[in-house]
Enzyme design. Sequence first.
Site: not given
Ligand code: SIN
Length: 301
Positions: A69, A129, A191-192, A216
């Site tokens: 994302n 983020c 976080n990602t 995921g």
């Molecule tokens: C986003 O809004 O881009 C994701 C938020 C995040 O990864 O902290």
Amino acid sequence: MVNTSVNLCGITLQNPVIPASGTCGFGAELAEWYDLNLLGAISIKGTTLEPRFGNPTPRIAECPNGMLNSVGLQNPGVETVAAEEIPRLKKHYHQPIIANISGFSIDEYTACCERICNSVDLVELNISCPNVHNGGMAFGTSATEAARVVSAVRKVCSRPLVVKLTPNVTDITVIARACEEAGADGLTLINTLLGMRIDVMRRKPVLANKMGGFSGAAVFPIALRMIYQVHLACRIPIIGCGGVSSARDVIEMMMAGATAVQVGSENLRNPLACKEIIENLPLEMEKLHISDLKEFIGIIQ
Ligand code: SIN
């Protein structure tokens, strides 16, 4: 009869399962599917001082066992969240609420926290983020910057302060310890992971922002490893997050050191995920001869 309750930064959760920020809106998205009062807590959509439209589309790319994302912190701004979204959620939800806040400067983080903290039970400081410039992850990849923002927000925050960390660093324990020393009451990890996909037919990145955050089931072992490392390095509680999709995953993360566990991408695949995990948790505990979940937090040394 098994006991699923946990104590997170002095707050009792009836179970450790929390929908992760950004995967349940401000609650209404999941409330269409089930009674949210069965949750341990809810972490609402990431909120900034000013409203944000977010990044250009496409913002989502599918991947095997996960997704990318690059939403870019789309939200209506802290004033609307505090004055409208949280009161709307509280009309039908009575369990703890976690506000997830982001900013592009320390002043923005502190102003956002000051406006929202009294309306919630716990504040999650997002310094991780990967989808915005000059904010988010820029604070979370430097121990010095992380400590500066945590220390400033800690001074204005009337609630327990949990810091959400990025996995996109060489050694997450260095950042975790800097946050703990600066006054964090807890940590959310992870976080990602920064990732990318290319549309080979169009010869272009799939995401308009080129790169995005990968989450995921595929990231579960990475999250677990980092929770384990940070649990050994810090004393403050950890909210585990990353690829959780079953009650057994929740127990595994808790054994690695998590006090509570967030469910993220799985909510987008199956909106009933948290409900099903909470219903399965006592059954899994019985199978594993666990009568009190909190006694198993961090048993792996
Ligand atoms: C986003 O809004 O881009 C994701 C938020 C995040 O990864 O902290």
